[in-house]
Design a protein around this motif. Sequence first.
Motif, short mmCIF file in Angstrom:
data_model
loop_
_atom_site.label_atom_id
_atom_site.label_comp_id
_atom_site.label_asym_id
_atom_site.label_seq_id
_atom_site.Cartn_x
_atom_site.Cartn_y
_atom_site.Cartn_z
N SER A 221 0.86 -1.19 0.00
CA SER A 221 0.00 0.00 0.00
C SER A 221 0.89 1.23 0.00
O SER A 221 2.12 1.14 0.18
N VAL A 222 0.29 2.39 -0.19
CA VAL A 222 1.06 3.63 -0.14
C VAL A 222 1.73 3.77 1.22
O VAL A 222 2.92 4.11 1.32
N ARG A 223 1.01 3.52 2.29
CA ARG A 223 1.58 3.63 3.64
C ARG A 223 2.73 2.66 3.83
O ARG A 223 3.78 3.01 4.38
N GLU A 224 2.57 1.44 3.35
CA GLU A 224 3.63 0.45 3.51
C GLU A 224 4.87 0.83 2.71
O GLU A 224 6.00 0.58 3.13
N ALA A 225 4.66 1.44 1.55
CA ALA A 225 5.80 1.92 0.77
C ALA A 225 6.53 3.02 1.51
O ALA A 225 7.77 3.08 1.50
N GLU A 226 5.79 3.91 2.16
CA GLU A 226 6.43 4.94 2.97
C GLU A 226 7.24 4.31 4.10
O GLU A 226 8.37 4.71 4.38
N LEU A 227 6.65 3.33 4.78
CA LEU A 227 7.35 2.64 5.86
C LEU A 227 8.64 1.98 5.38
O LEU A 227 9.65 1.96 6.08
N ALA A 228 8.58 1.44 4.17
CA ALA A 228 9.73 0.70 3.64
C ALA A 228 10.98 1.57 3.50
O ALA A 228 12.09 1.04 3.43
N LEU A 229 10.79 2.89 3.46
CA LEU A 229 11.93 3.80 3.29
C LEU A 229 12.45 4.32 4.62
O LEU A 229 13.40 5.12 4.64
N LEU A 230 11.85 3.90 5.71
CA LEU A 230 12.22 4.39 7.03
C LEU A 230 12.92 3.31 7.84
O LEU A 230 12.57 2.13 7.76
N GLY A 231 13.89 3.70 8.65
CA GLY A 231 14.40 2.86 9.71
C GLY A 231 15.05 1.55 9.30
O GLY A 231 15.41 1.32 8.15
#
Length: 312
Positions: A221-231
């Motif tokens: 999802s869009v949110r999961e893609a954002e998460l994938a770039l963090l941490g």
Amino acid sequence: MSRARGLLLFSGGLDSLLAGKVLQAQGIEVWAVRFITPFFHWGWRGREEEFDRLMREKYGFRGIVRDISEEYLEMLKAPPHGYGSAANPCIDCKILMLRKAREVMSEVGADFLATGEVVGQRPMSQRRHIMRHIEKEAGVEGILLRPLCAKHLPPTEPEKKGLVDREKLYDFRGRGRKPQMRLAREFGITDYPTPAGGCILTDPTIGERILRLLELRGGLSVREAELALLGRHFVEEGFWLVVGRKEAENRRLAELARPEDRLFKIRGVPGPTGLLVEGQGDLEKVKEILKRYTPKARDLSEVELEEFRERS
């Protein structure tokens, strides 16, 4: 007679800026469209008016922002032309953007499309035969003009119709930047970004993570893609924990948390936030990982997890 209007795919780099300026020098009205996904230009989401104002004030272009995240993430599951060095679907990314640009053309009344591409500059998507293939797949044959390398390519419809003077276009090719830098000086352009490493999906660490998530989850999802770039990510079947590396990432993880997610840190000592997306029964594993990345907890024999929610 009204001026010709070109729709420029604007990356923000020197090449796309020069392509717009070359057209503008011929009296053509330039509209710059910036496509955004969680992997590129995401900071412009919700700032459409600001982008238009920046383009008008700084370059004399009109500016448009279009979010293509949903289509991009669907394509990323299985790009027909495959991935590049990591998780970068370069050819299918370009095809998608050109297809979407063709839709925007009718919205703004553009006569043709333009990009800052240069033959031979990028190994996957800017070889001459691949560029021609991309045009065909995107349905933009004849209406896509590449002002910086046009003289290495067949004349386009805007050139044939006299909307663009082919003699005032260029014959750049290859990976060298000196011709672009000379042209920038001619236009009086001094404020432009240094060429970067390219798409974030070419990063080996990010690419491996994205491919692993796609394998385990079937899509993002869009949110999961954002998460994938963090941490830092700890991902396996039935388990996904994201651990912040700095305070800004800790805050962002808390912002992206859904009601069904769980946020943890080690109780009583400063340290990273852990966002547990999946694996609600694996709290011992979460504690072990967070302790490892919490310096003041490493020497403690026993630690406890503290669960919290973002404060509104």
